[in-house]
Structure formats: C-alpha cells, structure tokens
Design an enzyme around this catalytic site. Structure first.
Site, PDB file in Angstrom:
ATOM      1  N   ASP A  54       0.150  -1.213 -23.067  1.00  0.00           N
ATOM      2  CA  ASP A  54       0.577  -2.079 -24.157  1.00  0.00           C
ATOM      3  C   ASP A  54      -0.646  -2.667 -24.849  1.00  0.00           C
ATOM      4  O   ASP A  54      -1.693  -2.879 -24.222  1.00  0.00           O
ATOM      5  CB  ASP A  54       1.442  -3.220 -23.622  1.00  0.00           C
ATOM      6  CG  ASP A  54       2.783  -2.738 -23.096  1.00  0.00           C
ATOM      7  OD1 ASP A  54       3.199  -1.631 -23.479  1.00  0.00           O
ATOM      8  OD2 ASP A  54       3.390  -3.473 -22.302  1.00  0.00           O
ATOM      9  N   ARG A  55      -0.493  -2.966 -26.122  1.00  0.00           N
ATOM     10  CA  ARG A  55      -1.610  -3.521 -26.892  1.00  0.00           C
ATOM     11  C   ARG A  55      -2.267  -4.729 -26.214  1.00  0.00           C
ATOM     12  O   ARG A  55      -3.505  -4.795 -26.152  1.00  0.00           O
ATOM     13  CB  ARG A  55      -1.115  -3.904 -28.291  1.00  0.00           C
ATOM     14  CG  ARG A  55      -2.210  -4.415 -29.214  1.00  0.00           C
ATOM     15  CD  ARG A  55      -1.662  -4.756 -30.580  1.00  0.00           C
ATOM     16  NE  ARG A  55      -2.714  -4.968 -31.547  1.00  0.00           N
ATOM     17  CZ  ARG A  55      -2.518  -5.149 -32.841  1.00  0.00           C
ATOM     18  NH1 ARG A  55      -1.285  -5.151 -33.324  1.00  0.00           N
ATOM     19  NH2 ARG A  55      -3.530  -5.332 -33.662  1.00  0.00           N
TER      20      ARG A  55
END
Length: 237
Positions: A54-55
């Site tokens: 995930d970012r």
C-alpha cells in the site's frame, strides 16, 4: 535514490519509503513519482512488479527483471510460499502473541474497484502477531489517562487487501497513522507530539525461493528515519 536491498540478473528489491505509489494509479492521478519507474531508471532496466505494498506502507518491495521471472515469483505468492513479516506500532498493550483468524470481505475502492463483485463472500484471512515491546506515555488521549502503544511483529498468511490494518482494528489494536481503520484521537496525538504523518507499518522482511537458483533469499529492510524517529522518541529500544 532508492535504497536497493538486493540486485542480481533476475531480481531487484528496494526499501520503499512510505507515501510512494508502486505504479501509476487512479488513487492519485497527480502523482509524479512511482516505485516501478524510479527503480527502472535507477538500474537502467525494465522491472516487473510481483506483489504490492500500500502507498502508506514502507519496506521490502520486490521486482522481477523479466516477465517469466515475474510469473514464477507471482506463483510463489499465490501458493503462499513467501514469508512476509511486518513491524507495526499499534494502539494499546498487545498480549504476548496470538493468531487472528477472521475472514474479510473484499474492501473496494470507489475509483480502482468499480467493476469488482460487490456481493463476493468474505475470504479467509489469517495473521499471526507478537508483541516486541510496549510503552506507556503520561499523556491523556481521549478517554484514557495515558497513551499506550506496542511495537508488534505481524506475519500474514493470506494476502487480503488491507489485511493487517483491518485485522488489528478487529482486535482493538489499530495501527497508528491508519486514517481509515485507526483511532483518530491516537493518530492526532502522534501527529502533534512527534510530527509524524505516516502509517506506522513497515514490511521488514521477505523470504522466498530464488526462481533460478532455488536458494532461499531472505531480504531485510531497515526502518526509515520517519518511523524510527518516532519509536526512538517514544522510548522504544
């Protein structure tokens, strides 16, 4: 320059910083920098993603250097032959160790999952956790007289979307900095007290079989300063 953890004729792995997208995404159409392109430019060779982070999550991110190697590595992830271990700072004092076996319905993003099946049944999801170190700070947060945190090791045995974040919320120990599944008051306290905006989740290690030599590759990603600094300021060793 990205921190390259491993590089040979077939693979490259980086220590992705928090906030960096793996590749172009509708999540942020204005973003200019992506791990895939930055890694490609840094080593001067095309790279192929085999898994994702995930970012807001930092840590080990693995790329293949050919489509065939990417296929072989992806099969290891699908067959659950890859061992992943994360470090997370969570709210409260976690018991020594345990397993979260809690099925998760697919969490859909309005932009990127518009065509996904909204009626799909919950899928099995399993995470092992272990408390590494606990701290208690003399600051009242919300209805609590003090602020308690635990540095926790998390090992997912399945790969559901946002699995670690959702599982820790399920056991009432949300990950600090999680604006979707976390504790807003605790997040605000950490932002104000330690000037930290990030999700306190780090992919610390990745172990798999090399698709050519078949030897075990064990990659370790040190904490970035933004997360390490908060832990040090809180008194974690």
């Amino acid at each position: 320059m990205l921190d390259i953890l491993y590089h040979d004729d077939h693979l490259v792995a980086i220590n992705k910083p928090s906030g960096l997208l793996v590749h172009r995404s509708l999540i942020d159409a204005r973003a200019q920098d992506f791990a895939l392109q930055l890694t490609r430019d840094q080593i001067g060779q095309r790279v192929y993603p085999v898994h994702r982070l995930d970012r807001p999550t930092s840590g080990v991110l693995l790329f293949a250097l050919s489509s065939e190697i990417a296929r072989r590595l992806s099969e290891q992830f699908i067959d659950r032959q890859v061992h992943k271990q994360y470090l997370a700072l969570v709210r409260g004092h976690v018991q020594d160790a345990g397993r979260i076996d809690y099925p998760l319905k697919e969490e859909q993003d309005k932009l990127t999952d518009r065509k996904a099946d909204k009626d799909k049944e919950a899928q099995s999801a399993v995470t092992d956790y272990r408390a590494i170190e606990r701290c208690e700070l003399p600051h009242a947060v919300g209805r609590y007289a003090s602020a308690r945190f635990t540095l926790t090791s998390l090992v997912p045995h399945t790969g559901r979307k946002h699995q670690l974040r959702r599982h820790m919320k399920h056991v009432f120990h949300p990950i600090v900095g999680d604006t979707t599944h976390g504790d807003g008051k605790q997040n605000a306290f950490v932002r104000q007290q330690y000037h930290c905006q990030r999700l306190m989740l780090h992919a610390a290690s990745l172990r798999f079989s090399h698709p050519i030599s078949e030897r075990t590759i064990d990659l370790q990603a040190p904490l970035h300063e933004d997360m390490r600094g908060v832990l040090t300021a809180m008194g974690f060793a």
